[in-house]
Design a protein around this motif. Structure first.
Motif, PDB file in Angstrom:
ATOM      1  N   ALA A  70       0.843  -1.206   0.000  1.00  0.00           N
ATOM      2  CA  ALA A  70       0.000   0.000   0.000  1.00  0.00           C
ATOM      3  C   ALA A  70       0.874   1.250   0.000  1.00  0.00           C
ATOM      4  N   ASP A  71       1.895   1.250   0.833  1.00  0.00           N
ATOM      5  CA  ASP A  71       2.816   2.390   0.879  1.00  0.00           C
ATOM      6  C   ASP A  71       3.527   2.572  -0.464  1.00  0.00           C
ATOM      7  N   ALA A  72       3.939   1.474  -1.077  1.00  0.00           N
ATOM      8  CA  ALA A  72       4.681   1.529  -2.338  1.00  0.00           C
ATOM      9  C   ALA A  72       3.852   2.104  -3.482  1.00  0.00           C
ATOM     10  N   ILE A  73       2.532   1.861  -3.452  1.00  0.00           N
ATOM     11  CA  ILE A  73       1.687   2.326  -4.558  1.00  0.00           C
ATOM     12  C   ILE A  73       0.871   3.563  -4.190  1.00  0.00           C
ATOM     13  N   GLY A  74       1.089   4.088  -2.992  1.00  0.00           N
ATOM     14  CA  GLY A  74       0.434   5.333  -2.605  1.00  0.00           C
ATOM     15  C   GLY A  74      -1.005   5.209  -2.145  1.00  0.00           C
ATOM     16  N   VAL A  75      -1.332   4.098  -1.501  1.00  0.00           N
ATOM     17  CA  VAL A  75      -2.680   3.911  -0.964  1.00  0.00           C
ATOM     18  C   VAL A  75      -2.673   4.291   0.510  1.00  0.00           C
ATOM     19  N   ARG A  76      -3.597   5.146   0.876  1.00  0.00           N
ATOM     20  CA  ARG A  76      -3.679   5.609   2.265  1.00  0.00           C
ATOM     21  C   ARG A  76      -4.179   4.512   3.187  1.00  0.00           C
ATOM     22  N   ARG A  77      -3.700   4.527   4.411  1.00  0.00           N
ATOM     23  CA  ARG A  77      -4.091   3.518   5.410  1.00  0.00           C
ATOM     24  C   ARG A  77      -5.585   3.579   5.731  1.00  0.00           C
ATOM     25  N   ARG A  78      -6.227   4.701   5.475  1.00  0.00           N
ATOM     26  CA  ARG A  78      -7.670   4.790   5.769  1.00  0.00           C
ATOM     27  C   ARG A  78      -8.497   3.828   4.916  1.00  0.00           C
ATOM     28  N   TRP A  79      -7.924   3.330   3.812  1.00  0.00           N
ATOM     29  CA  TRP A  79      -8.618   2.365   2.969  1.00  0.00           C
ATOM     30  C   TRP A  79      -8.432   0.927   3.455  1.00  0.00           C
ATOM     31  N   PHE A  80      -7.632   0.749   4.491  1.00  0.00           N
ATOM     32  CA  PHE A  80      -7.405  -0.591   5.037  1.00  0.00           C
ATOM     33  C   PHE A  80      -8.660  -1.066   5.755  1.00  0.00           C
ATOM     34  N   GLN A  81      -9.106  -2.247   5.410  1.00  0.00           N
ATOM     35  CA  GLN A  81     -10.308  -2.845   5.989  1.00  0.00           C
ATOM     36  C   GLN A  81      -9.881  -3.846   7.066  1.00  0.00           C
ATOM     37  N   ALA A  82      -9.505  -3.327   8.220  1.00  0.00           N
ATOM     38  CA  ALA A  82      -8.966  -4.162   9.303  1.00  0.00           C
ATOM     39  C   ALA A  82     -10.012  -5.079   9.912  1.00  0.00           C
ATOM     40  N   ASN A  83     -11.253  -4.643   9.947  1.00  0.00           N
ATOM     41  CA  ASN A  83     -12.296  -5.415  10.620  1.00  0.00           C
ATOM     42  C   ASN A  83     -13.101  -6.306   9.675  1.00  0.00           C
ATOM     43  N   ALA A  84     -12.664  -6.418   8.447  1.00  0.00           N
ATOM     44  CA  ALA A  84     -13.338  -7.308   7.497  1.00  0.00           C
ATOM     45  C   ALA A  84     -13.000  -8.758   7.843  1.00  0.00           C
ATOM     46  N   SER A  85     -13.719  -9.689   7.253  1.00  0.00           N
ATOM     47  CA  SER A  85     -13.429 -11.102   7.528  1.00  0.00           C
ATOM     48  C   SER A  85     -11.987 -11.442   7.163  1.00  0.00           C
ATOM     49  N   THR A  86     -11.459 -10.782   6.165  1.00  0.00           N
ATOM     50  CA  THR A  86     -10.054 -10.880   5.801  1.00  0.00           C
ATOM     51  C   THR A  86      -9.525  -9.461   5.647  1.00  0.00           C
ATOM     52  N   PRO A  87      -8.528  -9.078   6.412  1.00  0.00           N
ATOM     53  CA  PRO A  87      -7.981  -7.727   6.260  1.00  0.00           C
ATOM     54  C   PRO A  87      -7.519  -7.491   4.820  1.00  0.00           C
ATOM     55  N   HIS A  88      -7.891  -6.345   4.268  1.00  0.00           N
ATOM     56  CA  HIS A  88      -7.550  -6.033   2.888  1.00  0.00           C
ATOM     57  C   HIS A  88      -7.649  -4.534   2.652  1.00  0.00           C
TER      58      HIS A  88
END
Length: 86
Positions: free
Chosen positions: A32-50
């Motif tokens: 995510a850092d390498a491609i410029g995706v912000r951490r706010r798009w991280f789905q930590a509480n999903a059935s699979t983090p993504h």
């Protein structure tokens, strides 16, 4: 450990999104850092983090070594035990 991206078929406003997954959260955040995706798009509480990423970021992820997977492979990945999360 690889990072994976599924097909970009999920509409979100004017964008088309896909899922970016990995065997470990550390590897996922690194990509995510390498491609410029912000951490706010991280789905930590999903059935699979993504991350939910747009088509343009998907292309960048693939250029940075992410592996394209289909729906069946996504399901297999989600079901596989994650021993290295965190």
């Amino acid at each position: 450990m690889p990072v994976y991206v599924d097909k970009a078929i999920y509409p979100f406003g004017r964008m088309v999104m896909c899922h970016m997954l990995a065997d470990s959260e550390a590897e996922l955040h690194e990509m995510a850092d390498a491609i410029g995706v912000r951490r706010r798009w991280f789905q930590a509480n999903a059935s699979t983090p993504h991350y939910d990423i747009c088509k343009e970021k998907r292309v960048l992820a693939i250029k940075n070594g992410a592996i394209e997977i289909d729906r069946r492979q996504t399901v297999e990945l989600v079901r596989r035990p994650r021993q290295n999360r965190g």
